[in-house]
Design a protein around this motif. Sequence first.
Motif, PDB file in Angstrom:
ATOM      1  N   SER A 108       0.833  -1.207   0.000  1.00 14.01           N
ATOM      2  CA  SER A 108       0.000   0.000   0.000  1.00 14.01           C
ATOM      3  C   SER A 108       0.866   1.255   0.000  1.00 14.01           C
ATOM      4  O   SER A 108       2.044   1.225   0.355  1.00 14.01           O
ATOM      5  CB  SER A 108      -0.901   0.014   1.237  1.00 14.01           C
ATOM      6  OG  SER A 108      -0.119   0.208   2.415  1.00 14.01           O
ATOM      7  N   VAL A 109       0.257   2.362  -0.406  1.00 15.25           N
ATOM      8  CA  VAL A 109       0.943   3.651  -0.367  1.00 15.25           C
ATOM      9  C   VAL A 109       1.355   3.980   1.064  1.00 15.25           C
ATOM     10  O   VAL A 109       2.445   4.504   1.302  1.00 15.25           O
ATOM     11  CB  VAL A 109       0.039   4.754  -0.951  1.00 15.25           C
ATOM     12  CG1 VAL A 109       0.670   6.132  -0.745  1.00 15.25           C
ATOM     13  CG2 VAL A 109      -0.229   4.505  -2.426  1.00 15.25           C
ATOM     14  N   ALA A 110       0.481   3.662   2.020  1.00 15.37           N
ATOM     15  CA  ALA A 110       0.796   3.945   3.427  1.00 15.37           C
ATOM     16  C   ALA A 110       2.037   3.170   3.876  1.00 15.37           C
ATOM     17  O   ALA A 110       2.889   3.703   4.604  1.00 15.37           O
ATOM     18  CB  ALA A 110      -0.396   3.589   4.308  1.00 15.37           C
ATOM     19  N   ASN A 162       8.033   3.785   5.408  1.00 14.56           N
ATOM     20  CA  ASN A 162       9.383   3.241   5.374  1.00 14.56           C
ATOM     21  C   ASN A 162      10.386   4.302   5.834  1.00 14.56           C
ATOM     22  O   ASN A 162      10.485   5.372   5.236  1.00 14.56           O
ATOM     23  CB  ASN A 162       9.710   2.786   3.946  1.00 14.56           C
ATOM     24  CG  ASN A 162      11.068   2.110   3.852  1.00 14.56           C
ATOM     25  OD1 ASN A 162      12.087   2.770   3.869  1.00 14.56           O
ATOM     26  ND2 ASN A 162      11.054   0.793   3.751  1.00 14.56           N
ATOM     27  N   PRO A 163      11.151   4.036   6.900  1.00 11.10           N
ATOM     28  CA  PRO A 163      12.034   5.077   7.451  1.00 11.10           C
ATOM     29  C   PRO A 163      13.137   5.497   6.491  1.00 11.10           C
ATOM     30  O   PRO A 163      13.561   6.661   6.499  1.00 11.10           O
ATOM     31  CB  PRO A 163      12.615   4.427   8.711  1.00 11.10           C
ATOM     32  CG  PRO A 163      12.418   2.964   8.532  1.00 11.10           C
ATOM     33  CD  PRO A 163      11.189   2.804   7.702  1.00 11.10           C
ATOM     34  N   MET A 182      10.779   7.724  -6.010  1.00  9.80           N
ATOM     35  CA  MET A 182      11.284   7.675  -4.635  1.00  9.80           C
ATOM     36  C   MET A 182      10.412   6.758  -3.777  1.00  9.80           C
ATOM     37  O   MET A 182      10.913   5.960  -2.986  1.00  9.80           O
ATOM     38  CB  MET A 182      11.303   9.092  -4.044  1.00  9.80           C
ATOM     39  CG  MET A 182      11.749   9.145  -2.593  1.00  9.80           C
ATOM     40  SD  MET A 182      13.483   8.759  -2.377  1.00  9.80           S
ATOM     41  CE  MET A 182      14.216  10.317  -2.869  1.00  9.80           C
ATOM     42  N   TYR A 183       9.091   6.868  -3.936  1.00  9.31           N
ATOM     43  CA  TYR A 183       8.198   6.038  -3.126  1.00  9.31           C
ATOM     44  C   TYR A 183       8.285   4.569  -3.516  1.00  9.31           C
ATOM     45  O   TYR A 183       8.103   3.688  -2.680  1.00  9.31           O
ATOM     46  CB  TYR A 183       6.753   6.530  -3.262  1.00  9.31           C
ATOM     47  CG  TYR A 183       6.448   7.725  -2.408  1.00  9.31           C
ATOM     48  CD1 TYR A 183       6.138   7.594  -1.062  1.00  9.31           C
ATOM     49  CD2 TYR A 183       6.489   9.012  -2.938  1.00  9.31           C
ATOM     50  CE1 TYR A 183       5.876   8.700  -0.273  1.00  9.31           C
ATOM     51  CE2 TYR A 183       6.225  10.122  -2.161  1.00  9.31           C
ATOM     52  CZ  TYR A 183       5.918   9.956  -0.824  1.00  9.31           C
ATOM     53  OH  TYR A 183       5.665  11.054  -0.036  1.00  9.31           O
ATOM     54  N   ARG A 240      10.659  -8.953   1.787  1.00 12.72           N
ATOM     55  CA  ARG A 240      10.098 -10.159   2.392  1.00 12.72           C
ATOM     56  C   ARG A 240       8.564 -10.111   2.335  1.00 12.72           C
ATOM     57  O   ARG A 240       7.912 -11.134   2.076  1.00 12.72           O
ATOM     58  CB  ARG A 240      10.579 -10.286   3.832  1.00 12.72           C
ATOM     59  CG  ARG A 240      12.077 -10.615   3.946  1.00 12.72           C
ATOM     60  CD  ARG A 240      12.559 -10.572   5.396  1.00 12.72           C
ATOM     61  NE  ARG A 240      11.803 -11.494   6.237  1.00 12.72           N
ATOM     62  CZ  ARG A 240      12.085 -12.792   6.356  1.00 12.72           C
ATOM     63  NH1 ARG A 240      13.077 -13.328   5.666  1.00 12.72           N
ATOM     64  NH2 ARG A 240      11.361 -13.554   7.145  1.00 12.72           N
ATOM     65  N   THR A 241       7.996  -8.930   2.552  1.00 12.56           N
ATOM     66  CA  THR A 241       6.539  -8.772   2.485  1.00 12.56           C
ATOM     67  C   THR A 241       6.027  -9.043   1.077  1.00 12.56           C
ATOM     68  O   THR A 241       5.018  -9.743   0.887  1.00 12.56           O
ATOM     69  CB  THR A 241       6.142  -7.352   2.929  1.00 12.56           C
ATOM     70  OG1 THR A 241       6.516  -7.166   4.300  1.00 12.56           O
ATOM     71  CG2 THR A 241       4.651  -7.131   2.777  1.00 12.56           C
ATOM     72  N   VAL A 242       6.724  -8.491   0.078  1.00 12.47           N
ATOM     73  CA  VAL A 242       6.324  -8.702  -1.319  1.00 12.47           C
ATOM     74  C   VAL A 242       6.379 -10.184  -1.663  1.00 12.47           C
ATOM     75  O   VAL A 242       5.440 -10.735  -2.268  1.00 12.47           O
ATOM     76  CB  VAL A 242       7.230  -7.888  -2.260  1.00 12.47           C
ATOM     77  CG1 VAL A 242       7.063  -8.342  -3.713  1.00 12.47           C
ATOM     78  CG2 VAL A 242       6.920  -6.397  -2.145  1.00 12.47           C
ATOM     79  N   ALA A 243       7.463 -10.848  -1.292  1.00 14.22           N
ATOM     80  CA  ALA A 243       7.609 -12.282  -1.597  1.00 14.22           C
ATOM     81  C   ALA A 243       6.504 -13.093  -0.924  1.00 14.22           C
ATOM     82  O   ALA A 243       5.876 -13.961  -1.552  1.00 14.22           O
ATOM     83  CB  ALA A 243       8.983 -12.770  -1.145  1.00 14.22           C
TER      84      ALA A 243
END
Length: 352
Positions: free
Chosen positions: A127-129, A134-135, A153-154, A186-189
């Motif tokens: 998500s965009v959020a 992401n720090p 960048m995002y 890891r989240t995407v995978a």
Amino acid sequence: MTTVTDQPMTPAALRSAELERQIAVDPGRFRILTGDRPTGALHLGHYFGTLHNRVRLQDLGAEVFVLIADYQVLTDRDVAERLGEYVEGLLLDYLAIGVDPARTTVFNHSAVPALNQLLLPFLSLVSVAELGRNPTVKDEIAHSRQAAVSGLMYTYPVHQAADILFCKGNLVPVGQDQLPHLEITRTVARRFNERYGPVFPEPDALLSAAPLLLGTDGTKMSKSRGNSVALGASEDETARLIKGATTDADRHITYEPATRPGVAGLVLLAALCLDRDPHAVAEEIGDGGAAALKRTVTDAVNAKMAPIRARRAEYAQDMGQVRDILRAGNERANAVADATLTEVREAMGMFR
């Protein structure tokens, strides 16, 4: 050598220690993705921070992919200046330090279309959020050189996910500050596998405990700050840069990073080049003062870099061969990326 600090032993540090043990036993099971943005000359901070570790992992027998991230230059810049020059400089540095193109695949973003095409399905999984939180993205935005922040960048963390997952990388050497980026990967995978079926590994982080190497002004060594000693610098240039380095008024040399950062940075650089303890190096210089310290550092750096500079100069005599090495790496990366993209399309039920 990559090690893990003793304090504190975070979960990520404990996992890295276990991964190092596994690498020692069976390095061939690891496929590693690492790389650099071609935004300037690589320097001693890069060498002691990441570059020598790539050669170590390659020599142990792990499969290593090294990315020249030319597209990612645009994340915080309006244009990619001197791109061809910087790409060739990276190649020369890689070869000079011992990256073996027969065992390590060196490639660049813009030459591997299938890798970049993975960005599209991957973006649908976050998500965009999540990207905005992401720090590392927050920090990059805060220090951006652009008048306005671009969409690239995002998407930077997701583009990095494509970098890692296109080759099904299962291990990524990172610093502590890069862990949030790897967590996005890891989240995407995980989400892709849950939604479409098992295709990707969830890569582990191999934390580096490489000490922070300060530049000649006493701050972090950086391409953009003009405070670094490039790997390709000559002996005379190295001597000039170190001679102008920041120290302090205390003639007695000690290794106290917290209170004497300029002096400690020089002591650490000498110690790394000499493969010695920095306290022992400082004690040996003793009351010799800044002049003796700078002579020690200059001699140590020039001795350490001499064989690397010689190999770099030798490769630079035949840039056609150097470009052929990149072309061969791009061909290998394309074959891997095409196979992965085909598998992704099949998992998603798409037709060609």
